[in-house]
Design a protein around this motif. Structure first.
Motif, mmCIF file in Angstrom:
data_model
loop_
_atom_site.group_PDB
_atom_site.id
_atom_site.type_symbol
_atom_site.label_atom_id
_atom_site.label_comp_id
_atom_site.label_asym_id
_atom_site.label_seq_id
_atom_site.Cartn_x
_atom_site.Cartn_y
_atom_site.Cartn_z
ATOM 1 N N ALA A 200 92.236 49.222 8.465
ATOM 2 C CA ALA A 200 90.923 49.717 8.260
ATOM 3 C C ALA A 200 89.996 48.625 8.160
ATOM 4 C CB ALA A 200 90.771 50.817 7.357
ATOM 5 N N SER A 201 90.345 47.920 7.437
ATOM 6 C CA SER A 201 89.411 46.455 6.962
ATOM 7 C C SER A 201 89.225 45.703 8.291
ATOM 8 C CB SER A 201 90.001 45.797 6.023
ATOM 9 O OG SER A 201 89.312 44.609 5.784
ATOM 10 N N LEU A 202 90.419 45.658 8.888
ATOM 11 C CA LEU A 202 90.387 44.537 10.198
ATOM 12 C C LEU A 202 89.362 45.299 11.265
ATOM 13 C CD1 LEU A 202 93.908 43.457 10.056
ATOM 14 C CD2 LEU A 202 91.795 41.966 9.967
ATOM 15 N N GLU A 203 89.576 46.542 11.319
ATOM 16 C CA GLU A 203 88.739 47.400 12.181
ATOM 17 C C GLU A 203 87.255 47.371 11.836
ATOM 18 O OE1 GLU A 203 92.203 50.948 13.145
ATOM 19 O OE2 GLU A 203 90.697 51.382 11.746
ATOM 20 N N GLU A 204 87.025 47.436 10.733
ATOM 21 C CA GLU A 204 85.550 47.117 10.218
ATOM 22 C C GLU A 204 85.042 45.707 10.793
ATOM 23 O OE1 GLU A 204 84.998 48.189 6.143
ATOM 24 O OE2 GLU A 204 85.864 49.958 6.260
ATOM 25 N N LYS A 205 86.034 44.891 10.695
ATOM 26 C CA LYS A 205 85.496 43.419 10.881
ATOM 27 C C LYS A 205 85.468 43.457 12.533
ATOM 28 C CE LYS A 205 87.129 41.406 6.588
ATOM 29 N NZ LYS A 205 88.257 40.662 6.266
ATOM 30 N N GLU B 109 88.122 43.045 14.159
ATOM 31 C CA GLU B 109 89.329 42.503 14.714
ATOM 32 C C GLU B 109 90.542 43.531 15.309
ATOM 33 O OE1 GLU B 109 90.467 39.657 11.797
ATOM 34 O OE2 GLU B 109 88.462 39.257 11.344
ATOM 35 N N SER B 110 89.988 44.051 16.492
ATOM 36 C CA SER B 110 91.040 45.284 16.807
ATOM 37 C C SER B 110 92.355 44.843 17.326
ATOM 38 C CB SER B 110 90.473 45.866 18.063
ATOM 39 O OG SER B 110 90.218 44.958 19.080
ATOM 40 N N ASP B 111 92.643 43.593 17.502
ATOM 41 C CA ASP B 111 94.030 43.188 17.816
ATOM 42 C C ASP B 111 94.758 43.183 16.767
ATOM 43 O OD1 ASP B 111 93.651 43.189 20.646
ATOM 44 O OD2 ASP B 111 93.426 40.975 20.621
ATOM 45 N N GLN B 112 94.342 42.879 15.737
ATOM 46 C CA GLN B 112 95.209 42.481 14.232
ATOM 47 C C GLN B 112 95.197 43.991 13.835
ATOM 48 O OE1 GLN B 112 93.325 39.562 12.114
ATOM 49 N NE2 GLN B 112 94.235 37.803 12.919
ATOM 50 N N ALA B 113 94.057 44.729 13.960
ATOM 51 C CA ALA B 113 94.174 46.096 13.291
ATOM 52 C C ALA B 113 95.235 46.961 14.109
ATOM 53 C CB ALA B 113 92.929 46.724 13.437
ATOM 54 N N ILE B 114 95.326 46.763 15.443
ATOM 55 C CA ILE B 114 96.426 47.724 16.114
ATOM 56 C C ILE B 114 97.828 47.100 15.518
ATOM 57 C CG2 ILE B 114 97.715 47.580 18.292
ATOM 58 C CD1 ILE B 114 94.898 47.529 19.525
#
Length: 60
Positions: free
Chosen positions: A30-35, A37-42
């Motif tokens: 969720a934190s990465l999605e907010e930033k 950074e979709s690849d890392q969030a996936i």
């Protein structure tokens, strides 16, 4: 990250943090999605899914 790496990382996270590992992976995603950074969030969502597989279905 390859599927075997995801599984291995999920196991390590589970052994280090127990059932809390799922919440930690979800928070990280969720934190990465907010930033944005979709690849890392996936990747973290994949780790979260692997942790669910490790724990299996909820038992009553």
């Amino acid at each position: 990250m390859e599927e075997l790496e995801i599984q291995d990382y999920a196991r390590q996270l589970f052994y280090a943090h127990g059932a809390k590992a799922i919440a930690e992976a979800a928070q990280k995603a969720a934190s990465l999605e907010e930033k944005g950074e979709s690849d890392q969030a996936i990747t973290w969502r994949r780790v979260e899914a692997a942790l669910h597989e490790i724990l299996g279905p909820p038992q009553s």
